[in-house]
Design an enzyme around this catalytic site. Structure first.
Site, mmCIF file in Angstrom:
data_model
loop_
_atom_site.group_PDB
_atom_site.id
_atom_site.type_symbol
_atom_site.label_atom_id
_atom_site.label_comp_id
_atom_site.label_asym_id
_atom_site.label_seq_id
_atom_site.Cartn_x
_atom_site.Cartn_y
_atom_site.Cartn_z
ATOM 1 N N ASP A 247 64.701 80.892 -30.570
ATOM 2 C CA ASP A 247 65.346 79.740 -30.020
ATOM 3 C C ASP A 247 66.110 80.169 -28.810
ATOM 4 O O ASP A 247 66.191 79.299 -27.862
ATOM 5 C CB ASP A 247 66.406 79.269 -31.073
ATOM 6 C CG ASP A 247 65.809 79.094 -32.515
ATOM 7 O OD1 ASP A 247 64.718 78.958 -32.449
ATOM 8 O OD2 ASP A 247 66.547 78.917 -33.403
ATOM 9 N N TYR B 118 67.672 82.041 -45.280
ATOM 10 C CA TYR B 118 66.886 82.559 -44.065
ATOM 11 C C TYR B 118 66.788 83.940 -44.081
ATOM 12 O O TYR B 118 65.832 84.611 -44.069
ATOM 13 C CB TYR B 118 67.559 82.063 -42.801
ATOM 14 C CG TYR B 118 66.657 82.213 -41.371
ATOM 15 C CD1 TYR B 118 65.960 81.635 -40.980
ATOM 16 C CD2 TYR B 118 67.188 83.516 -40.828
ATOM 17 C CE1 TYR B 118 65.151 81.959 -39.582
ATOM 18 C CE2 TYR B 118 66.648 83.795 -39.727
ATOM 19 C CZ TYR B 118 65.693 83.319 -39.235
ATOM 20 O OH TYR B 118 64.987 83.748 -38.047
ATOM 21 N N GLY C 159 72.540 70.029 -37.140
ATOM 22 C CA GLY C 159 71.939 70.408 -38.168
ATOM 23 C C GLY C 159 70.319 69.896 -38.228
ATOM 24 O O GLY C 159 69.811 69.880 -39.466
HETATM 25 C C1 GLA Z 1 65.236 79.486 -36.920
HETATM 26 C C2 GLA Z 1 65.454 80.869 -36.099
HETATM 27 C C3 GLA Z 1 64.516 81.327 -35.329
HETATM 28 C C4 GLA Z 1 63.030 81.208 -35.985
HETATM 29 C C5 GLA Z 1 62.874 79.831 -36.690
HETATM 30 C C6 GLA Z 1 61.585 80.069 -37.827
HETATM 31 O O1 GLA Z 1 65.079 78.516 -35.793
HETATM 32 O O2 GLA Z 1 66.662 80.843 -35.486
HETATM 33 O O3 GLA Z 1 64.640 82.562 -34.730
HETATM 34 O O4 GLA Z 1 63.011 82.203 -37.195
HETATM 35 O O5 GLA Z 1 64.091 79.517 -37.586
HETATM 36 O O6 GLA Z 1 60.617 80.054 -36.902
#
Ligand code: GLA
Length: 390
Positions: free
Chosen positions: A175, A225, A124
């Site tokens: 990521d 998100y 987390g």
């Molecule tokens: C998370 C998501 C990424 C990106 C970031 C914010 O880590 O998995 O794809 O959008 O947030 O930059």
């Protein structure tokens, strides 16, 4: 690490004969936040902390997942004939999602496998433990099943596909890409609209990159998100009434300012402003790094935080406390929230001779204000996911 995993593997599955050993890193993003699903640029790097895995094919159609971090879930058993999400699988829905995504893309497995993992990415923390696990699983599947026509970029895309469509978080590509393509001592300057990228060496002569973990993770992270994503999509749709663009990342700040009147919703306007300006900040930050102007890089990090806090509204009280404390310390070149937000970590560039002060004074003040300790890690930039033995 290998011994620890293989001993557990033996205990669970009788022996570790023929088992193989893998590693997949976590990541930290230096700048370019919430730009990856807006066709903008990002600048992450892979870490030397991550997820280790031991895996071996089976002779039947069962898959076994076991996490040494989450022993309480025991061995999660799934049949290849029923690859569906099940909340009782908990963490194992991430690797299972990748098996499912492989099948969706035409790579069906002819037998099951056993997989034991152990990771040292704090849970987390926003350092991408899920992307690490997804790409680890992708590397394991291509290796165990001799799938040779998938590149590391493909594995990143499959990881993202599984997270979007199996695990329900509509994340961008940053990521998984950073985890798959990481390179020791380099950050990755990635254009998420084309997936073209360049490595940029991170050679900070007298400074260190420090991650500070707030140790808070506010609930509803995924839904907030997904809301941000939707708000950006709505802002884009409003701009598309007059502009021939496919993403917010195509707009310069000047073009945005000239056309922002098309966005009538004030919240969408703020989200889009962040996406456009953050993209420009990322491009400028990489240019300043290349020019050796680390002070400018730091200023852009600070501006990124302000924009994420005020316009994108993905910070939180604890993170703002950490950043405010950091900004007051002489020797801090820049400091900002990193990752998806709503808790997790900050990333700061700190002069080497100020690192001790940074950790001591922020550690003490944060404990006093928030009631629990923060954690600090000095970033070491590592390689992307791979099999570690032959
Ligand atoms: C998370 C998501 C990424 C990106 C970031 C914010 O880590 O998995 O794809 O959008 O947030 O930059």
């Amino acid at each position: 690490m290998k011994k620890k995993l293989f001993d557990k593997f033996t205990e669970l599955f009788g022996s570790a004969d023929g088992a193989r050993f893998y590693f997949s890193p976590g990541r930290v993003n230096l700048i370019g936040e919430h730009t990856d699903y807006n066709g903008g640029h990002v600048f992450p790097c892979a870490l030397t902390i991550g997820t280790y895995g031991a895996a071996r094919r089976r002779n039947d159609r069962l898959i076994h997942f076991y996490s040494m971090n989450l022993d309480r879930f025991g061995v999660v058993e799934v049949s290849l004939d029923n690859l569906s999400f099940n909340s009782k699988y908990n963490w194992a829905n991430y690797p299972l999602g990748v098996v499912w995504a492989f099948a969706e893309k035409g790579y069906t497995l002819d037998c099951g496998f056993d997989m034991v993992i152990w990771g040292n990415i704090p849970n987390g923390s926003g350092l991408s433990s899920s992307a690490s696990l997804e790409v680890l699983t992708g590397v394991i599947l291509t290796d165990l099943f001799d799938i040779s026509d998938l590149s590391m970029t493909d594995l990143a895309l499959i990881g993202q596909y599984s997270e979007n469509n199996f695990n329900g978080c509509n994340c961008g590509i940053m990521d998984q890409f950073a985890v798959a393509m990481g390179k020791k001592d380099n950050a990755i300057f990635l254009d998420t609209s084309t997936l073209k990228f360049e490595y940029a060496p991170i050679e900070l002569e007298d400074a260190k990159i420090i991650i500070t973990n707030s140790k808070v993770k506010h609930s509803l992270v995924d839904s907030a998100y997904n809301d941000r994503r939707q708000e950006c999509a709505d802002a884009l749709a409003a701009l598309q009434k007059d502009l021939d663009i496919e993403s917010l990342g195509e707009l310069s700040p000047e073009e945005f300012e000239a056309n922002k009147g098309l966005i009538t919703d004030p919240v969408q306007l703020k989200r889009a402003k962040h996406a456009v300006y953050e993209n420009q900040r990322t491009i400028d930050a990489v240019a300043s790094l290349r020019a050796g102007d680390i002070a400018r890089f730091g200023e852009l990090m600070n501006q990124s935080h302000i924009s994420l806090r005020d316009d994108y509204a993905v910070s939180c009280e604890e993170i703002d406390i950490l950043v405010d404390l950091a900004w007051k310390i002489p020797g801090v070149i820049g400091s900002r929230i990193t990752g998806g937000g709503f808790g997790g970590c900050t990333v700061s560039i700190v002069k080497s001779n100020s690192v001790d002060t940074f950790i001591e004074s922020i550690g003490k003040a944060y404990k006093e204000k928030v009631g629990h300790e923060a954690e600090f890690y000095t970033v070491q930039i590592g390689d992307g996911a791979a099999r570690l033995d032959d």
